[in-house]
Design an enzyme around this catalytic site. Structure first.
Site, mmCIF file in Angstrom:
data_model
loop_
_atom_site.group_PDB
_atom_site.id
_atom_site.type_symbol
_atom_site.label_atom_id
_atom_site.label_comp_id
_atom_site.label_asym_id
_atom_site.label_seq_id
_atom_site.Cartn_x
_atom_site.Cartn_y
_atom_site.Cartn_z
ATOM 1 N N ASP A 90 -6.482 -75.318 23.688
ATOM 2 C CA ASP A 90 -6.571 -74.945 22.170
ATOM 3 C C ASP A 90 -5.908 -76.965 21.939
ATOM 4 O O ASP A 90 -6.288 -77.384 22.928
ATOM 5 C CB ASP A 90 -4.307 -75.139 22.730
ATOM 6 C CG ASP A 90 -3.769 -74.699 21.636
ATOM 7 O OD1 ASP A 90 -4.365 -74.358 20.271
ATOM 8 O OD2 ASP A 90 -2.847 -73.670 21.630
ATOM 9 N N CYS A 281 4.553 -61.746 48.472
ATOM 10 C CA CYS A 281 6.063 -60.364 48.645
ATOM 11 C C CYS A 281 5.218 -60.073 50.691
ATOM 12 O O CYS A 281 6.395 -59.744 51.252
ATOM 13 C CB CYS A 281 5.782 -59.584 48.070
ATOM 14 S SG CYS A 281 6.212 -60.521 46.230
HETATM 15 N N1 GUN Z 1 -0.186 -71.634 21.276
HETATM 16 C C1 GUN Z 1 1.107 -70.578 20.350
HETATM 17 N N2 GUN Z 1 1.183 -70.669 19.842
HETATM 18 C C2 GUN Z 1 0.456 -70.993 18.779
HETATM 19 C C3 GUN Z 1 -0.040 -71.519 17.508
HETATM 20 O O1 GUN Z 1 -0.312 -70.556 16.907
HETATM 21 N N3 GUN Z 1 -1.371 -71.883 17.327
HETATM 22 C C4 GUN Z 1 -1.582 -72.713 18.373
HETATM 23 N N4 GUN Z 1 -3.208 -73.701 18.165
HETATM 24 N N5 GUN Z 1 -1.536 -72.696 19.769
HETATM 25 C C5 GUN Z 1 -0.895 -71.643 19.608
HETATM 26 ZN ZN ZN Z 2 4.502 -60.709 44.960
#
Ligand code: GUN
Ligand code: ZN
Length: 489
Positions: A90, A281
């Site tokens: 990300d 578990c």
């Molecule tokens: N992680 C959770 N939501 C988003 C989003 O809308 N854009 C990005 N780039 N990462 C995220």
């Molecule tokens: Zn479990």
């Protein structure tokens, strides 16, 4: 490298697919466990044991920390994390949505993701909060689209590029955004900024967001639901056409001492028993788990096991053609999920276009099942049922029907269909013995339609007392229709 996503099996709008990345092929639907580059409760190299095929981490966190940035630039992201399979990163957009700003531009973070060798990169989109005004959502969306265009031009190597769809809760914006991004062309389409919806149990709104964004995309494009990691909603999201999920939930919930199941979440201190057969578990009692010095890690492990168990459950359901039955079961676990189920079936006409026509058995699971795509499809197919001569409509099967040219069977929620099709999907449905109002209503409406389409045929409806319904009056008023109440022969 151009992206490749092969769909190998379908059910409702859900599918089993294969996504090719520079570090290997991923079978979808699947969940990408979120790796925090700073703290690793569970090591990336262990993730395959749980069933993970692809992981996701955050390039912005790596970028901002000298030590991590240097190592990632020198040895690559895969060496930094010690994982040789597919990795997604990300961009810092989530930090942008939480802190309001980030110390990086779109261009810098795209460049960095390419340099460290990520498999799927994400531009710096703007995750617009669901409750902003329409104008604000549109303004943010236009900036996001600009940045994504820029990113598309910057990517030169074999990194796949994700194009996050934004637009808050405005259906037309989500659809428009998806359509514009499709024209630019991305390898994966995440649906963004849905975390606040899930955190406040607004699953029905989530359904609207997914369905509208999907309508703007090529149906064969892979979709990622950004920030969705609770297994309770996988079946629903997959049935609407989501392929990838990411889970920080396994670790975040563990930190809060929460134990995930596909039906919801328990606080570990409330557990008297452990309703799961995962290795954690099976080797701990509830008491031992609560008091273990490494309780957080054990919970994170359990949470991951059940997350992937649900992924396999969903895939098996697609394979068998009973995904919607699984969705109906899961949605009964929480009142707000039931709301989402009803919302999903308002999109039945669209799902019906994606849904393959022949599956195993139609299980009638409750009033919502009357709104399933298969029932709508039958209504459309009625135009093809030409009835000539006289027809007897029965509510139960029997042999002595030789007085009539045709024999139809009345079966809620479908309606009246030719007896020859009784063993054919979806008429081979398993339904409850006493049909509910919704299923009867649906069946009567379809029968009225069948009669309307065949004005020259003569229908006799042999009706059992129990099936009385106001809609019968409508039928009785039709010229070519006779209702005969009968006791069981
Ligand atoms: N992680 C959770 N939501 C988003 C989003 O809308 N854009 C990005 N780039 N990462 C995220
Ligand atoms: Zn479990």
């Amino acid at each position: 490298m151009s992206s490749q996503f092969d769909i190998i099996h379908k059910d409702a709008a859900g599918r089993i697919g294969k996504l090719t990345t520079p570090h290997g092929v991923v079978e979808t639907p699947t969940v990408m466990p979120v790796i925090n580059p700073n703290i690793q409760t569970i090591k990336p190299s262990e993730m395959r044991e749980f069933g993970a095929e692809i992981l996701i981490t955050n390039s912005y966190i790596i970028y901002r920390k000298d030590e991590l940035r240097e190592k990632a630039l020198k040895d690559g992201l895969h060496a930094l994390l010690d994982f040789d399979g597919p990795l997604m990163t990300d961009s810092g957009s989530f930090q942008l949505s939480v802190y309001g700003e980030v110390e990086v531009t779109n261009e810098m973070i795209i460049d960095f993701q390419q340099k460290i060798g990520t498999d799927i990169g994400v531009p710096l989109d703007i995750p617009t909060h669901p409750d902003v005004s329409y104008e604000k959502a549109k303004e943010d969306m236009d900036i996001t689209i600009q940045r994504l265009k820029e990113a598309r031009e910057l990517v030169k190597g074999d990194m796949l590029l994700a194009g996050p769809v934004q637009g808050a809760i405005y259906k037309d914006l989500r659809e428009e955004c998806a359509r514009e991004l499709s024209e630019i062309g991305f390898d994966v389409y995440p649906f963004g900024a849905v975390v606040p919806l899930m955190e406040s149990y607004r699953y029905a709104d989530l359904v609207d967001v997914i369905a509208s964004a999907k309508k703007g995309l090529d149906p064969t494009a892979p979709v990622h639901l950004f920030g969705a990691g609770h297994p309770m909603m996988f079946a629903l999201a997959v049935a609407l056409g989501c392929d990838l999920f990411d889970s920080a939930a396994y670790a975040l919930y563990a930190k809060d001492r929460r134990y995930i199941t596909s039906r919801g979440t328990y606080h570990v201190d409330k557990l008297k028993y452990l309703p799961c057969s995962c290795p954690v578990c099976m080797t701990h009692t509830a008491e031992e788990l609560k008091t273990a010095h490494n309780c957080t890690e054990l919970l994170a492990r359990h949470n991951l096991y059940v997350t992937f168990e649900e992924v396999r459950e969903v895939k098996q359901a697609i394979w068998e053609g009973n995904l919607l039955e699984l969705v109906e079961q899961r949605c009964r676990a929480h009142p707000r999920m039931l709301e989402a189920l009803k919302q999903m079936y308002t999109y039945s006409p669209w799902m019906e276009e994606c849904d393959p026509s022949s599956k195993s058995t139609f299980f009638y699971c409750g009033p919502e099942s009357a709104k399933r795509p298969e029932v709508l499809r039958f209504n459309r197919q009625l135009e093809r049922f030409t009835i000539e001569g006289s027809a007897l409509i029965r509510t139960y099967p029997t042999k002595r029907d030789s007085d009539y040219d045709n024999v139809l069977i009345f079966k809620p929620p479908f309606g009246s269909y030719p007896q020859e099709l009784a063993e054919v999907y979806p008429f081979n449905a398993e339904i409850v013995r006493t049909p509910d109002y919704e299923s009867l209503e649906s069946a009567y409406e379809n029968t009225i339609r069948l009669v309307e389409l065949n004005p020259n045929a003569k229908f006799t409806f042999l009706m059992q007392d129990k099936l009385g319904h106001p809609l019968v009056e409508k039928l009785e008023k039709m010229d070519n229709f006779t209702v005969v109440s009968s006791q069981k022969e």
